[in-house]
Design an enzyme around this catalytic site. Structure first.
Site, PDB file in Angstrom:
ATOM      1  N   GLN A 124     -10.596  -2.658   1.881  1.00 31.67           N
ATOM      2  CA  GLN A 124     -10.181  -3.294   3.131  1.00 31.67           C
ATOM      3  C   GLN A 124     -10.202  -2.353   4.329  1.00 31.67           C
ATOM      4  O   GLN A 124      -9.760  -2.706   5.410  1.00 31.67           O
ATOM      5  CB  GLN A 124      -8.804  -3.948   2.969  1.00 31.67           C
ATOM      6  CG  GLN A 124      -7.641  -2.985   2.836  1.00 31.67           C
ATOM      7  CD  GLN A 124      -6.363  -3.709   2.445  1.00 31.67           C
ATOM      8  OE1 GLN A 124      -6.237  -4.263   1.354  1.00 31.67           O
ATOM      9  NE2 GLN A 124      -5.389  -3.727   3.348  1.00 31.67           N
ATOM     10  N   MET A 154       0.838  -1.203   0.000  1.00 27.15           N
ATOM     11  CA  MET A 154       0.000   0.000   0.000  1.00 27.15           C
ATOM     12  C   MET A 154       0.875   1.257   0.000  1.00 27.15           C
ATOM     13  O   MET A 154       0.403   2.352   0.315  1.00 27.15           O
ATOM     14  CB  MET A 154      -0.939  -0.013   1.211  1.00 27.15           C
ATOM     15  CG  MET A 154      -1.903  -1.197   1.165  1.00 27.15           C
ATOM     16  SD  MET A 154      -3.429  -0.939   2.070  1.00 27.15           S
ATOM     17  CE  MET A 154      -2.833  -0.766   3.733  1.00 27.15           C
ATOM     18  N   GLY A 155       2.160   1.091  -0.335  1.00 22.16           N
ATOM     19  CA  GLY A 155       3.052   2.243  -0.439  1.00 22.16           C
ATOM     20  C   GLY A 155       3.535   2.732   0.915  1.00 22.16           C
ATOM     21  O   GLY A 155       3.452   2.015   1.913  1.00 22.16           O
ATOM     22  N   MET A 161       8.415  -2.451  11.995  1.00 15.36           N
ATOM     23  CA  MET A 161       8.237  -1.353  11.028  1.00 15.36           C
ATOM     24  C   MET A 161       6.840  -1.396  10.461  1.00 15.36           C
ATOM     25  O   MET A 161       6.298  -2.470  10.185  1.00 15.36           O
ATOM     26  CB  MET A 161       9.257  -1.466   9.916  1.00 15.36           C
ATOM     27  CG  MET A 161      10.633  -1.182  10.418  1.00 15.36           C
ATOM     28  SD  MET A 161      11.740  -0.849   9.051  1.00 15.36           S
ATOM     29  CE  MET A 161      13.245  -0.581   9.971  1.00 15.36           C
ATOM     30  N   VAL A 221      10.538  -7.191   9.919  1.00 20.57           N
ATOM     31  CA  VAL A 221      11.681  -6.286  10.056  1.00 20.57           C
ATOM     32  C   VAL A 221      11.336  -5.258  11.137  1.00 20.57           C
ATOM     33  O   VAL A 221      10.240  -4.684  11.120  1.00 20.57           O
ATOM     34  CB  VAL A 221      12.002  -5.586   8.722  1.00 20.57           C
ATOM     35  CG1 VAL A 221      13.140  -4.587   8.887  1.00 20.57           C
ATOM     36  CG2 VAL A 221      12.356  -6.627   7.653  1.00 20.57           C
ATOM     37  N   LEU A 270       6.683   3.197   1.619  1.00 18.21           N
ATOM     38  CA  LEU A 270       7.617   2.077   1.791  1.00 18.21           C
ATOM     39  C   LEU A 270       8.635   2.316   2.903  1.00 18.21           C
ATOM     40  O   LEU A 270       9.118   3.427   3.091  1.00 18.21           O
ATOM     41  CB  LEU A 270       8.370   1.817   0.475  1.00 18.21           C
ATOM     42  CG  LEU A 270       7.513   1.472  -0.751  1.00 18.21           C
ATOM     43  CD1 LEU A 270       8.429   1.135  -1.945  1.00 18.21           C
ATOM     44  CD2 LEU A 270       6.564   0.317  -0.478  1.00 18.21           C
ATOM     45  N   LYS A 301       4.593  -9.904   9.429  1.00 13.86           N
ATOM     46  CA  LYS A 301       4.052  -8.831  10.273  1.00 13.86           C
ATOM     47  C   LYS A 301       2.522  -8.858  10.219  1.00 13.86           C
ATOM     48  O   LYS A 301       1.853  -8.694  11.233  1.00 13.86           O
ATOM     49  CB  LYS A 301       4.601  -7.506   9.746  1.00 13.86           C
ATOM     50  CG  LYS A 301       3.788  -6.285  10.003  1.00 13.86           C
ATOM     51  CD  LYS A 301       4.195  -5.653  11.284  1.00 13.86           C
ATOM     52  CE  LYS A 301       3.566  -4.311  11.550  1.00 13.86           C
ATOM     53  NZ  LYS A 301       2.431  -3.968  10.777  1.00 13.86           N
ATOM     54  N   GLY A 332      10.829  -2.784   5.881  1.00 14.01           N
ATOM     55  CA  GLY A 332      10.067  -4.040   5.847  1.00 14.01           C
ATOM     56  C   GLY A 332       9.691  -4.383   4.416  1.00 14.01           C
ATOM     57  O   GLY A 332       9.922  -5.500   3.928  1.00 14.01           O
ATOM     58  N   HIS A 333       9.112  -3.397   3.709  1.00 12.08           N
ATOM     59  CA  HIS A 333       8.761  -3.611   2.300  1.00 12.08           C
ATOM     60  C   HIS A 333      10.017  -3.924   1.476  1.00 12.08           C
ATOM     61  O   HIS A 333      10.005  -4.788   0.610  1.00 12.08           O
ATOM     62  CB  HIS A 333       8.125  -2.353   1.695  1.00 12.08           C
ATOM     63  CG  HIS A 333       6.843  -1.919   2.355  1.00 12.08           C
ATOM     64  ND1 HIS A 333       6.742  -0.763   3.089  1.00 12.08           N
ATOM     65  CD2 HIS A 333       5.605  -2.470   2.359  1.00 12.08           C
ATOM     66  CE1 HIS A 333       5.506  -0.617   3.522  1.00 12.08           C
ATOM     67  NE2 HIS A 333       4.789  -1.644   3.106  1.00 12.08           N
TER      68      HIS A 333
HETATM   69  P1  AMP Z   1       1.442  -2.935   3.416  1.00 12.63           P
HETATM   70  O1  AMP Z   1       2.007  -1.884   2.527  1.00 12.63           O
HETATM   71  O2  AMP Z   1       1.394  -2.527   4.859  1.00 12.63           O
HETATM   72  O3  AMP Z   1       0.157  -3.518   2.899  1.00 12.63           O
HETATM   73  O4  AMP Z   1       2.494  -4.129   3.384  1.00 12.63           O
HETATM   74  C1  AMP Z   1       2.906  -4.730   2.188  1.00 12.63           C
HETATM   75  C2  AMP Z   1       3.679  -5.984   2.510  1.00 12.63           C
HETATM   76  O5  AMP Z   1       4.804  -5.669   3.314  1.00 12.63           O
HETATM   77  C3  AMP Z   1       2.835  -7.001   3.310  1.00 12.63           C
HETATM   78  O6  AMP Z   1       3.133  -8.302   2.856  1.00 12.63           O
HETATM   79  C4  AMP Z   1       3.334  -6.777   4.720  1.00 12.63           C
HETATM   80  O7  AMP Z   1       3.175  -7.905   5.555  1.00 12.63           O
HETATM   81  C5  AMP Z   1       4.789  -6.476   4.470  1.00 12.63           C
HETATM   82  N1  AMP Z   1       5.351  -5.762   5.627  1.00 12.63           N
HETATM   83  C6  AMP Z   1       4.879  -4.627   6.198  1.00 12.63           C
HETATM   84  N2  AMP Z   1       5.620  -4.297   7.275  1.00 12.63           N
HETATM   85  C7  AMP Z   1       6.577  -5.258   7.388  1.00 12.63           C
HETATM   86  C8  AMP Z   1       7.654  -5.489   8.300  1.00 12.63           C
HETATM   87  N3  AMP Z   1       7.897  -4.675   9.333  1.00 12.63           N
HETATM   88  N4  AMP Z   1       8.436  -6.570   8.101  1.00 12.63           N
HETATM   89  C9  AMP Z   1       8.192  -7.423   7.074  1.00 12.63           C
HETATM   90  N5  AMP Z   1       7.207  -7.256   6.178  1.00 12.63           N
HETATM   91  C10 AMP Z   1       6.405  -6.193   6.336  1.00 12.63           C
END
Ligand code: AMP
Length: 280
Positions: free
Chosen positions: A61, A30-31, A184, A176, A33, A149, A36-37
């Site tokens: 969502q 969802m950007g 994160m 991460v 970044l 996460k 973790g991303h």
């Molecule tokens: P989001 O942008 O929050 O939808 O996350 C996109 C992807 O990054 C999803 O698969 C999350 O689980 C992963 N993600 C987000 N935060 C972390 C993190 N701290 N460590 C590892 N993966 C992460």
């Protein structure tokens, strides 16, 4: 790196890529970044001949009272970070290209969507599963990477892939954390300095639970009480849920079997944060 906005442009790219026999790795986001991303992108770069990522804040969502409008957005920053990770294609669609007027199809992964985040966010995982299946059909990845996460999301996607025979390998990636232990999250940018300090109770509570389990504690109540006590030491934290559950079914455990998933969701001020760990 190319940036594509329309589903049919990405589908066209994907078909050509696969016709050449190249494997597509895909990271949906969802950007906003962060590292973790980027860890998912770097691993995706290693695993695929081509690396695609999506940036889409999925309205489906978010509940009506949730933070869709306020969700952090940083497209220029995201593009720079994606480039350093060797992303080949960024898919950044508009909501109306993903959900044109009259859209009425939904994907529901029934039981796995009910506990934990599903209980307080009705419809959330249906929104997640629906958009991820659409993204899979558009990007046509061979492998897709998801962070632990968002543990329940990972399980919902794995189940959808199995149940619907999607020819896609799902690669889970470890959480991460910041140097001080906070997981994160794009939402961490919403925390005030005081809230940021208070949020440290979350990883501290996870560590406390790990310590108890390692010392041989088998009563979930004892572990959960310790977690709740640690979290509620700060007045800035309001617990949404704390759960000790089976890592596959996500059903609450009555006795501590190994491994068990300890999952936490809480509000720090107005910001909702989630975290988890396995008690092995
Ligand atoms: P989001 O942008 O929050 O939808 O996350 C996109 C992807 O990054 C999803 O698969 C999350 O689980 C992963 N993600 C987000 N935060 C972390 C993190 N701290 N460590 C590892 N993966 C992460």
């Amino acid at each position: 790196m190319i940036i594509l906005k329309l589903p049919e442009e990405v589908q066209h790219w994907a078909l050509n890529t696969k016709r050449r026999g190249q494997r597509i790795a895909f990271v949906p986001t969802m950007g906003a970044l962060h590292e973790g991303h980027l860890s998912l992108l770097r691993e995706g770069r290693r695993l695929g001949d081509k690396l695609a990522m999506s940036i889409f804040v999925n309205p489906l969502q978010f509940g009506p009272a949730e933070d869709f409008e306020k969700y952090p957005r940083d497209e220029p920053g995201d593009l720079k970070k994606a480039q350093t990770c060797g992303v080949d294609v960024i898919f950044a669609p508009s909501a109306k290209d993903i959900y044109p007027g009259g859209f009425q199809t939904a994907v529901a992964v029934q039981q796995l969507s009910m506990p934990l985040c599903g209980a307080g966010r009705p419809g959330h995982f249906q929104g997640v599963a629906t958009v991820v299946l659409k993204l899979f059909n558009i990007v046509q990845p061979d492998i897709a990477l998801f962070g632990e996460k968002d543990y329940q999301q990972l399980k919902v996607i794995q189940k959808m892939v199995r149940d619907l025979n999607l020819p896609i390998q799902i690669k889970p990636m470890p959480i991460v954390r910041e140097k001080d232990g906070l997981a994160m999250s794009s939402r961490n940018t919403h925390l005030s300095p005081e809230e940021r300090k208070a949020a440290l109770a979350i990883p501290t509570a996870l560590q406390k639970a790990k310590g108890l389990a390692t010392a041989g504690e088998t009563d979930p109540k004892t572990i959960l009480n310790a977690v709740v006590a640690t979290l509620t030491e700060s007045k800035k934290i309001a617990i949404d849920y704390v759960s000790l559950c089976d890592p596959e079914t996500l059903e609450e455990l009555k006795v501590l079997q190994r491994p068990a998933l300890l999952a936490i969701a809480c509000f720090v001020g107005k910001t909702r944060l989630i975290d988890n760990c396995l008690l092995k």
